[in-house]
Structure formats: C-alpha cells, structure tokens
Design a protein around this motif. Structure first.
Motif, short mmCIF file in Angstrom:
data_model
loop_
_atom_site.label_atom_id
_atom_site.label_comp_id
_atom_site.label_asym_id
_atom_site.label_seq_id
_atom_site.Cartn_x
_atom_site.Cartn_y
_atom_site.Cartn_z
N MET A 177 0.87 -1.17 0.00
CA MET A 177 0.00 0.00 0.00
C MET A 177 0.91 1.22 0.00
O MET A 177 1.92 1.24 0.69
CB MET A 177 -0.92 0.03 1.23
CG MET A 177 -1.81 -1.19 1.38
SD MET A 177 -2.91 -1.49 -0.02
CE MET A 177 -3.97 -0.04 0.10
N ALA A 178 0.54 2.23 -0.78
CA ALA A 178 1.36 3.43 -0.91
C ALA A 178 0.62 4.64 -0.33
O ALA A 178 -0.52 4.92 -0.72
CB ALA A 178 1.73 3.68 -2.37
N TYR A 179 1.31 5.35 0.58
CA TYR A 179 0.75 6.52 1.26
C TYR A 179 1.61 7.75 0.93
O TYR A 179 2.83 7.64 0.78
CB TYR A 179 0.77 6.34 2.78
CG TYR A 179 -0.04 5.19 3.31
CD1 TYR A 179 -1.25 5.40 3.97
CD2 TYR A 179 0.42 3.88 3.20
CE1 TYR A 179 -1.99 4.34 4.49
CE2 TYR A 179 -0.31 2.82 3.71
CZ TYR A 179 -1.51 3.05 4.35
OH TYR A 179 -2.22 2.00 4.86
N ARG A 180 0.99 8.91 0.90
CA ARG A 180 1.74 10.15 0.69
C ARG A 180 2.55 10.53 1.92
O ARG A 180 3.58 11.19 1.79
CB ARG A 180 0.79 11.30 0.35
CG ARG A 180 0.08 11.14 -0.97
CD ARG A 180 -0.95 12.24 -1.17
NE ARG A 180 -1.73 11.99 -2.36
CZ ARG A 180 -1.40 12.43 -3.57
NH1 ARG A 180 -0.31 13.16 -3.72
NH2 ARG A 180 -2.15 12.16 -4.61
N HIS A 181 2.07 10.14 3.08
CA HIS A 181 2.77 10.46 4.32
C HIS A 181 2.40 9.40 5.34
O HIS A 181 1.91 8.32 4.97
CB HIS A 181 2.41 11.87 4.81
CG HIS A 181 3.49 12.53 5.60
ND1 HIS A 181 3.67 12.30 6.94
CD2 HIS A 181 4.46 13.41 5.24
CE1 HIS A 181 4.70 13.01 7.38
NE2 HIS A 181 5.21 13.70 6.36
N HIS A 182 2.62 9.67 6.60
CA HIS A 182 2.36 8.69 7.65
C HIS A 182 0.88 8.28 7.65
O HIS A 182 0.00 9.13 7.50
CB HIS A 182 2.75 9.27 9.01
CG HIS A 182 2.94 8.24 10.06
ND1 HIS A 182 1.88 7.57 10.63
CD2 HIS A 182 4.06 7.77 10.65
CE1 HIS A 182 2.34 6.72 11.53
NE2 HIS A 182 3.66 6.82 11.56
N PRO A 183 0.58 6.99 7.80
CA PRO A 183 -0.82 6.54 7.81
C PRO A 183 -1.67 7.16 8.90
O PRO A 183 -2.90 7.10 8.83
CB PRO A 183 -0.68 5.02 8.01
CG PRO A 183 0.66 4.69 7.47
CD PRO A 183 1.53 5.86 7.81
N ALA A 184 -1.05 7.73 9.93
CA ALA A 184 -1.84 8.43 10.95
C ALA A 184 -2.39 9.75 10.42
O ALA A 184 -3.32 10.32 10.99
CB ALA A 184 -0.98 8.70 12.19
N LEU A 185 -1.81 10.22 9.31
CA LEU A 185 -2.20 11.52 8.76
C LEU A 185 -3.02 11.43 7.49
O LEU A 185 -3.81 12.33 7.19
CB LEU A 185 -0.94 12.35 8.47
CG LEU A 185 -0.03 12.67 9.65
CD1 LEU A 185 1.21 13.41 9.17
CD2 LEU A 185 -0.76 13.47 10.71
N VAL A 186 -2.84 10.36 6.73
CA VAL A 186 -3.46 10.30 5.41
C VAL A 186 -3.85 8.87 5.08
O VAL A 186 -3.20 7.91 5.51
CB VAL A 186 -2.48 10.87 4.35
CG1 VAL A 186 -1.25 9.97 4.22
CG2 VAL A 186 -3.15 11.08 3.01
N HIS A 187 -4.93 8.73 4.31
CA HIS A 187 -5.32 7.41 3.79
C HIS A 187 -4.42 7.05 2.61
O HIS A 187 -3.89 7.92 1.93
CB HIS A 187 -6.78 7.43 3.34
CG HIS A 187 -7.77 7.60 4.46
ND1 HIS A 187 -8.17 6.55 5.25
CD2 HIS A 187 -8.43 8.70 4.90
CE1 HIS A 187 -9.05 6.99 6.15
NE2 HIS A 187 -9.22 8.29 5.96
#
Length: 276
Positions: A177-187
């Motif tokens: 899974m690829a996130y733009r930033h930390h998973p606590a901040l963004v889906h």
C-alpha cells in the motif's frame, strides 16, 4: 510516477493533518535517519530484528520502517489521530539503556542497509557467532527467503525513492500500500501489485480476476497500481544487488472509465448518444 499529486485529491485524517505533514516532510526524516550512528540488526528467518534506541525508534516510526517487536495489543483508537503515533509495547525504563527492537520486512531491511547505508545487519553462524553481512551476502540470503524478491524490491525501492510510504498490502490482497505520508495523517492512495514483466503471471490472468481486484480497490477508495518489472536481458545474473540496474520498471494505474467525465463541456449523454 503514480499519478499527479495536484490532480488527485488527498484524503487527510483530521483537520490539521496536512499542516503536520508539511512541517515534517519525509525528506527531512530520511536525512535524520542517514545521519544517525548505524544500529545493528540480526537476520532472523523472514525478517530482520533491529536494535535501536528511543530516538532511532521514533525516526523509524515517523518514516514507517518496520514495527516494534514484540508487538503489543493496540489501545482503542482515539477520537482524533495523533502524530507521531506512540510506539506501543516498549518502555525505556524496562530495557537496558532504553534499547528497543524493531522488526523489518525484507524489503525494508535491505533498503536501509543498501540504499540508505544506515544499518548493519548480522547473521548467526553455525558456530553461534555474529557475522556482519555485506550487501551481497544479505542480498543472497533474501533471495532464498522470498520468491521474486528482486522484482518486489525493485518496486519497493522505486516507490520509497519517490518518498512514498510503502507498507504491506496483505489486508487488501495486494503486495504493498502506498501513502503520501504517515498513515496516521493520510489514507493510502494505491494498492500495489508487482507484476513479473515477461514472466508467467500468477494473478490477473483473466478478466474476472482483474474486475474483482478493481472492485475491491474501488470499495475502499484505492487506486489499483500495477508495477511491471522486466528484465532488460534474459541472461541477467540476479545473485548480486547490482542486477537491479538490469531491470526496467513501468507503472500502470487501473481506473474505472466514467463516460460522463470524458464528454465535451456542456453536452449531456442523451444529447450526443447514437444508441437511441
């Protein structure tokens, strides 16, 4: 690579998530990791256990490399996400000099060792002695532990080099899974499948499989990303990490086609339909 951030809507978690991410960019976190005194890790079965101090653990957590070991039972999620998320299961007072363990997946461990050159990794010899592994030795161990490790690592390192946060995608039936930033901040934006290029594929061989994966991604608001990793030459020697330069990489986004979003401005489907 992986879409234009200006065109794709970012799904932030919380009112101040965007501000927090901008104040703590991944490039700055990577620089801090590269500057630390390299911690030591032990190759264990299909993962690497890395021993770090509390400051290093926080940096790993902020960059989403690995997870605390042993894992603790997570507390109930708060009403609003916090950042950086607390590292569960460890208390500096319970460990000698505040040392903690992080469990790294194979791709994560090799990226930190080979690309960022910020960790040392050892292996237990038959004489029960710790042996420091070179890049080549570590590479060959990982080839034995994971099928198609070359292709998976090529895709993983490519996404990490673009400063995407890359985590396991097993819960969505994907490789990553690829996130733009930390998973606590963004889906997450993408569910990623690594395709073996010209080699025989074990998935998405039929329209039914492709449709099912597309529907799954659509139901959880992800975009399916196929990363094709192809050999430049059939005679590539994959026993050394330098072989990564002999593989080409191509990314393909799989999206639903919506006719109403591909019409000329001002026209309706009924006005320009030849189907009656």
């Amino acid at each position: 690579m992986m879409g234009d951030s200006k065109e794709r809507r970012v799904r932030w978690k919380g009112r101040h998530a965007c501000e927090t991410a901008l104040s703590d960019p991944m490039s700055a976190i990577y620089s801090a990791i590269k500057a630390w005194t390299p911690p030591s890790g032990m190759f264990a079965d299909s993962a690497v256990l890395l021993q770090v101090n509390s400051e290093q653990a926080q940096l790993l957590n902020r960059a989403c490399f690995g997870r605390p070991y042993p894992p603790a039972i997570a507390p109930p999620p708060p009403s609003a996400p916090t950042y950086p998320p607390p590292i569960p299961g460890f208390d500096d007072s319970d460990s000698k000099e505040g040392l903690q363990f992080f469990q790294l997946a194979l791709e994560e461990a090799f990226y930190l060792n080979y690309e960022m050159k910020c960790v040392r990794i050892y292996h237990q010899s038959h004489k029960e002695e710790r042996v420091l592994l070179s890049h080549d030795e570590l590479w060959r161990l990982m080839l034995k532990k994971k099928q198609h490790f070359v292709q998976h690592y090529k895709a993983y390192s490519h996404m990490r080099s673009k400063r995407w946060v890359v985590l396991s995608g097993i819960q969505f039936g994907a490789d990553f899974m690829a996130y733009r930033h930390h998973p606590a901040l963004v889906h997450s934006d993408y569910a990623v499948l690594v395709m073996l290029g010209e080699e025989r594929q074990s998935r998405l061989n039929t329209w039914t499989e492709l449709h099912a994966m597309g529907r799954l991604c659509g139901s959880v608001a992800k975009t399916l990303l196929l990363i094709y990793v192809k050999r430049k030459d059939a005679a590539v020697d994959s026993t050394f990490p330098s072989c990564l330069e002999d593989f080409d990489l191509e990314t393909v986004e799989v999206n639903r086609w919506l006719p109403e979003k591909n019409r000329e401005a001002g026209e309706t489907l009924e006005e320009n339909s030849e189907l009656g």
